[in-house]
Design an enzyme around this catalytic site. Structure first.
Site, PDB file in Angstrom:
ATOM      1  N   ALA A 104       0.850  -1.192   0.000  1.00 55.50           N
ATOM      2  CA  ALA A 104       0.000   0.000   0.000  1.00 55.50           C
ATOM      3  C   ALA A 104       0.884   1.239   0.000  1.00 55.50           C
ATOM      4  CB  ALA A 104      -0.962  -0.008   1.173  1.00 55.50           C
ATOM      5  N   LEU A 105       1.801   1.266  -0.947  1.00 53.56           N
ATOM      6  CA  LEU A 105       2.889   2.234  -0.932  1.00 53.56           C
ATOM      7  C   LEU A 105       2.427   3.637  -1.312  1.00 53.56           C
ATOM      8  CD1 LEU A 105       5.683   0.059  -2.589  1.00 53.56           C
ATOM      9  CD2 LEU A 105       5.018   0.220  -0.173  1.00 53.56           C
ATOM     10  N   HIS A 151       7.076   5.922   1.253  1.00 55.11           N
ATOM     11  CA  HIS A 151       7.858   4.747   0.859  1.00 55.11           C
ATOM     12  C   HIS A 151       8.766   5.081  -0.329  1.00 55.11           C
ATOM     13  CE1 HIS A 151       4.200   2.750   2.669  1.00 55.11           C
ATOM     14  NE2 HIS A 151       5.162   2.142   3.330  1.00 55.11           N
ATOM     15  N   GLU A 160      10.987   7.867   9.620  1.00 55.44           N
ATOM     16  CA  GLU A 160      10.941   8.357  10.989  1.00 55.44           C
ATOM     17  C   GLU A 160       9.526   8.480  11.543  1.00 55.44           C
ATOM     18  OE1 GLU A 160      13.161  11.990  11.113  1.00 55.44           O
ATOM     19  OE2 GLU A 160      15.091  10.955  11.261  1.00 55.44           O
ATOM     20  N   ARG A 174      -2.492   3.503   6.036  1.00 53.77           N
ATOM     21  CA  ARG A 174      -3.809   3.488   6.666  1.00 53.77           C
ATOM     22  C   ARG A 174      -4.671   4.680   6.252  1.00 53.77           C
ATOM     23  NH1 ARG A 174      -3.489  -0.340  10.855  1.00 53.77           N
ATOM     24  NH2 ARG A 174      -1.346  -0.859  11.420  1.00 53.77           N
TER      25      ARG A 174
END
Length: 282
Positions: free
Chosen positions: A32-33, A37, A148, A187
């Site tokens: 689910a990039l 990413h 991060e 998400r």
């Protein structure tokens, strides 16, 4: 770019790459990039001769079966994005391929693995360590790249690398946000339009708390963030911890650590969707 379902096929190719003296970078993902990413992949492509990206929704790090079931899976779109970023190889194994036998290894790295997410999601970091260590053994990367946004996860993975003496360099990459400030997350795709509209309030309040903290105590700043976010209909803070950025331990005042970070988890919407973020105070 080549996509592998079988671990041994990828390992055979990487053997030849290493034999040719090439460096290998790894970007572990659950698919689910998004642009966050992509930034990790581009950094790896810049730093290494070969970049491997894993796309695997790891069941052992979910303590909520519904969360695992609902986690977005978009391999076709992910593959297009990865190819555009310059990735060389993608490992997209089945659960049976990744775990041919149950992984019963136990990883515990207190205090970094037992606070915050560790306290609220029992077993989560054990699952993270299971899959990440397995990926490190499979790929044998020179460097591995993590965002991060998952601040605590980086601390746990670093502790695991030291414990297992894996010899891989963990590269931390800056958080990537949408134009309205919301931290990019897989998400986010699960948010309904009205939920997506209120989600940026999290970072808005965190950002405002930096100025607030200049004239208020750490405890007052904590309460300001929690109370202000909770006052927004549709948002509910699960926890907000202001901690030493290295040890992840609570600090009683602004003078008790050189590096202080506020880590937050907020439930957004009706389902609800669990969103994490952080802010650096010093």
């Amino acid at each position: 770019m080549k996509i592998f379902q079988k671990i041994v096929d990828l390992q055979n190719v990487l053997f030849d790459e290493r034999k040719a003296g090439k460096s290998v970078g790894l970007v572990p993902t659950m698919g689910a990039l998004h642009e966050g990413h992509a930034s990790l992949v581009r950094r790896s492509v810049h730093d290494n001769d070969v970049t491997v990206v894993s796309v695997f929704v790891n069941p052992t790090q979910f303590n909520d079966k519904n969360d695992l079931k609902n986690y977005p899976r978009t391999l076709e779109a992910d593959s297009k994005l990865l190819e555009s970023c310059g990735a060389d190889y993608v490992l997209a194994p089945s659960v049976e391929e990744m775990y041919p036998t149950p992984d019963n290894r136990q990883f515990e790295y207190p205090p970094v693995s037992t606070v915050m997410e560790g306290a609220h999601r029992p077993g989560h970091f054990n699952g993270v360590c299971q899959v990440v260590s397995r990926l490190f053994y499979i790929v044998r990367p020179d460097r591995a790249y993590f965002g991060e946004k998952d601040w605590q996860q980086i601390a746990v993975v670093k502790a695991m690398v030291r414990h297992l003496q894996l010899g891989v360099q963990i590269v931390e990459c800056p958080i990537v946000r949408d134009a309205d400030g919301l931290a990019l997350s897989s998400r986010n795709t699960l948010l309904a339009p009205d939920e997506r509209a209120i989600a940026p309030r999290i970072y808005e309040v965190l950002s405002a708390s930096i100025d607030y903290a200049k004239s208020h105590t750490l405890t007052e700043t904590h309460d300001y963030v929690v109370d202000t976010i909770n006052a927004t209909e549709g948002l509910r803070v699960e926890y907000f911890a202001i901690v030493d950025g290295d040890t992840l331990q609570d600090v009683p005042s602004w003078d008790d650590a050189q590096h202080i970070v506020g880590c937050i988890t907020v439930y957004c919407g009706r389902t609800p969707i669990r969103l994490i973020d952080h802010i650096r105070y010093k």
